[in-house]
Design an enzyme around this catalytic site. Sequence first.
Site, PDB file in Angstrom:
ATOM      1  N   GLU A 206      -5.554 -13.569   7.979  1.00 42.69           N
ATOM      2  CA  GLU A 206      -4.102 -13.632   7.796  1.00 42.69           C
ATOM      3  C   GLU A 206      -3.397 -14.012   9.090  1.00 42.69           C
ATOM      4  O   GLU A 206      -3.898 -13.725  10.186  1.00 42.69           O
ATOM      5  CB  GLU A 206      -3.509 -12.304   7.303  1.00 42.69           C
ATOM      6  CG  GLU A 206      -3.712 -12.019   5.829  1.00 42.69           C
ATOM      7  CD  GLU A 206      -4.837 -11.048   5.572  1.00 42.69           C
ATOM      8  OE1 GLU A 206      -5.310 -10.996   4.420  1.00 42.69           O
ATOM      9  OE2 GLU A 206      -5.271 -10.364   6.525  1.00 42.69           O
ATOM     10  N   SER A 207      -2.242 -14.627   8.937  1.00 41.79           N
ATOM     11  CA  SER A 207      -1.306 -14.859  10.034  1.00 41.79           C
ATOM     12  C   SER A 207       0.071 -14.379   9.597  1.00 41.79           C
ATOM     13  O   SER A 207       0.394 -14.387   8.400  1.00 41.79           O
ATOM     14  CB  SER A 207      -1.240 -16.338  10.411  1.00 41.79           C
ATOM     15  OG  SER A 207      -2.455 -16.779  10.992  1.00 41.79           O
TER      16      SER A 207
END
Length: 277
Positions: free
Chosen positions: A47-48
């Site tokens: 994830e970012s």
Amino acid sequence: MAAFRYVIADVFTRTPLTGNQLAVFTDARGLDGENMQALTLELGFSESVFVLPAEQGGTARIRIFNPREEMPFAGHPVLGTAFVLGAPLQRGVVELETGVGIVSVVLERDEGGAIAFGRMRQPVPTVEAADERAVLAALGVQGSELPIELYDNGARHVVVVLESEAALAALRPGGDAVAALGVTGLNAIVGSDGSWRSRMFWEGGEDAATGSAAGPVACHLARHGAVGWGEEIVIVQGVEMGRPSTLHARADGRDGTIEAVEVGGSAVVVARGEFSL
């Protein structure tokens, strides 16, 4: 050409290059959803996070992306972002506006004033029955020590309790089989009392530390009498990936009803960078 700065943190660990990797873009104004998705794919982490000005009275609004899509909620992105923002803002509590509402993270500091631990109050999950036959087939096991149920707190997690660490280590579920379940994560756990081991699988592979699943795991164990309501458990995850992580979780409730969920852990900043777009 605009510059977009990011911070890389390893989450649910105090040791660099372990835990779950996270990129936090600290000022995402000027990026649209398409850019955010492309940047997440470019970095390649699970994830970012993209930080935007608050709209609902929180500290900031965040958008969370995995390499395939935007997510309304995820645990290690929320905790990691709180660590990244809490230090320069000098805040003891960071309130992040997510797709499932404001998630509050209380930050604890060491004697030197550095952030050492964070505790996030997660959304209380809904609980529903899962297709046990399909879940067991996807995982490649014969049964579960407790009923198999689906928990939804903005992410959808199935929890399966196995009989031994050897059974946990032997798991090799296929991505297509997990994807067919229609869940965020297929979680297998083993342990007793307050000490547990976990592995989380999704269609893209395995996750090193899953904060959105740790809360449901605590809920599941408390609802079925494996631990007491209000008892904090410690979950070790990511060992098989070479990125060991430590998550703390607690579920409060009574008579099978979940009233509150808290998940905690540490994080460490390991890198900073910039994209020019």
